[in-house]
Design an enzyme around this catalytic site. Structure first.
Site, mmCIF file in Angstrom:
data_model
loop_
_atom_site.group_PDB
_atom_site.id
_atom_site.type_symbol
_atom_site.label_atom_id
_atom_site.label_comp_id
_atom_site.label_asym_id
_atom_site.label_seq_id
_atom_site.Cartn_x
_atom_site.Cartn_y
_atom_site.Cartn_z
ATOM 1 N N ASN A 144 1.113 -1.107 0.137
ATOM 2 C CA ASN A 144 0.065 -0.135 -0.095
ATOM 3 C C ASN A 144 0.826 1.132 0.132
ATOM 4 O OD1 ASN A 144 -1.706 2.000 0.631
ATOM 5 N ND2 ASN A 144 -2.453 1.243 2.683
ATOM 6 N N TRP A 145 1.093 1.939 -1.276
ATOM 7 C CA TRP A 145 1.868 2.985 -1.310
ATOM 8 C C TRP A 145 1.411 4.315 -0.790
ATOM 9 C CZ3 TRP A 145 4.656 1.881 -6.768
ATOM 10 C CH2 TRP A 145 5.207 0.953 -6.718
ATOM 11 N N LYS A 146 0.238 4.467 -0.310
ATOM 12 C CA LYS A 146 -0.504 5.459 0.093
ATOM 13 C C LYS A 146 -0.250 6.632 -0.663
ATOM 14 C CE LYS A 146 -0.196 3.319 4.733
ATOM 15 N NZ LYS A 146 -0.040 3.322 6.052
ATOM 16 N N HIS A 149 -9.615 1.359 5.046
ATOM 17 C CA HIS A 149 -8.174 1.545 5.543
ATOM 18 C C HIS A 149 -8.443 2.600 6.823
ATOM 19 C CE1 HIS A 149 -4.249 2.677 6.390
ATOM 20 N NE2 HIS A 149 -3.770 1.504 5.929
ATOM 21 N N GLU A 199 -6.752 4.862 7.755
ATOM 22 C CA GLU A 199 -6.598 6.328 7.555
ATOM 23 C C GLU A 199 -7.736 6.705 6.870
ATOM 24 O OE1 GLU A 199 -2.743 5.698 5.363
ATOM 25 O OE2 GLU A 199 -2.025 5.050 7.300
ATOM 26 N N GLU A 248 -5.811 -4.788 10.345
ATOM 27 C CA GLU A 248 -4.443 -4.100 10.720
ATOM 28 C C GLU A 248 -4.762 -3.109 12.007
ATOM 29 O OE1 GLU A 248 -2.549 -2.629 6.873
ATOM 30 O OE2 GLU A 248 -4.308 -1.187 7.098
ATOM 31 N N GLY A 288 2.543 2.098 10.878
ATOM 32 C CA GLY A 288 3.302 3.179 10.700
ATOM 33 C C GLY A 288 3.870 3.647 11.902
ATOM 34 N N SER A 340 3.153 -2.307 10.373
ATOM 35 C CA SER A 340 4.731 -2.457 10.512
ATOM 36 C C SER A 340 5.318 -3.921 10.195
ATOM 37 C CB SER A 340 5.078 -2.058 11.883
ATOM 38 O OG SER A 340 4.731 -0.827 12.055
ATOM 39 N N GLY A 356 2.871 -1.079 4.292
ATOM 40 C CA GLY A 356 2.911 0.308 4.059
ATOM 41 C C GLY A 356 4.408 0.686 3.838
ATOM 42 N N GLY A 357 4.943 1.040 4.832
ATOM 43 C CA GLY A 357 6.302 1.934 4.742
ATOM 44 C C GLY A 357 7.252 0.769 4.058
#
Ligand code: PGA
Length: 258
Positions: free
Chosen positions: A15-17, A101, A103, A173, A179, A219, A240-241
């Site tokens: 997930n590149w956000k 998600h 966010e 999640e 994150g 994470s 993500g990251g």
């Protein structure tokens, strides 16, 4: 291939956000595509920002990498400034879409009613939803994890409950792990994944529950992916990251292949 497996093949999605321009996305995905070309026994995909979808679709042509949108708005078209629909995602080459998600839930106020409409819109267009659920730190401390996660699942799936065999991915999640560098322990994650599968069994039936891949997110990195994925009900990861760097993303795919 998607959704028809009785043995659940691990599914790793990056997930590149809101990261990567079109050129950056093309560059990273080219490196990732070449790095995972010969890795068997695992499915993978990427969810770039909307402007990079079409370029990413071209970059993965001929590979097994799946393409996902990060969000959609229910409805095929209309006066909804700033929004993107399921048919638009499909036309750009997406096969999957992330919905709900944390966010979106926490920064943009999405509730289960809207999320249910999004899930239905995706299913109606044969886009496979990656439905995200997860509790906050406060909810975990108040012992509300099971209640929160099952309410989000039931709420998100209400409009597709009778859709028959449902092609669905669920991502667990925990909000406190996204994150933050904090990861749920494999045992903590497995406990929730197990209850998600039980809930899906009651809600959608045994076949859907057995075939649905339940990803863990929060994470995930090359150093912890294998131990999480070793758990019985952890069938992949939403990353993500660590997915932004193509070699660490590929290392997670490699860890999932075992
Ligand atoms: P993270 O994000 O891997 O950076 O924790 C996961 C996600 O939000 O999907």
């Amino acid at each position: 291939m998607w959704g028809s497996m009785s043995e659940r093949t691990p599914f790793i999605v990056g997930n590149w956000k809101m990261y990567k321009t079109v050129a950056e996305a093309r560059g990273a995905l080219t490196v990732f595509r070449d790095a995972v070309r010969n890795i068997d026994g695992v499915d993978c995909g990427v969810a770039p920002p909307f402007p990079a979808l079409e370029t990413c679709a071209a970059t993965i042509t001929g590979s097994d990498i799946a393409l996902a949108g990060q969000n959609l708005y229910p409805g095929d078209e209309g006066a909804f400034t700033g929004e993107v629909s399921a048919p638009m995602l499909k036309a750009a080459g997406a096969t999957h879409v992330i919905i709900g998600h944390s966010e979106r839930r926490h920064l943009f106020g999405e509730d289960d009613t809207l999320i249910a409409r999004k899930v239905k819109s995706a299913v109606d267009q044969n886009l496979i939803p990656i439905l995200c659920v997860g509790e906050t730190q406060e909810q975990r401390e108040a012992d509300e994890t099971a209640e929160v996660v099952t309410a989000q699942l039931g709420g998100g799936l209400t409009k597709v409950k009778s859709a028959g065999q449902l092609d669905l991915v669920v991502a667990y999640e925990p909000v406190w792990a996204i994150g933050t560098g904090l990861t749920a322990t494999p045992a903590q994650a497995q406990e929730v994944h197990g209850l998600i599968r039980d809930f899906l069994g009651d809600f959608l039936g045994a076949t859907s529950a057995q075939e649905t891949r339940i990803q863990y997110g929060g994470s995930v990195k090359p150093s912890n992916a294998a131990e999480l994925l070793a758990e019985r009900d952890i069938d992949g990861a939403l990353v993500g990251g660590a997915s932004l760097d193509p070699s660490s993303f590929a290392a997670i795919v490699e860890a999932a292949a075992g």
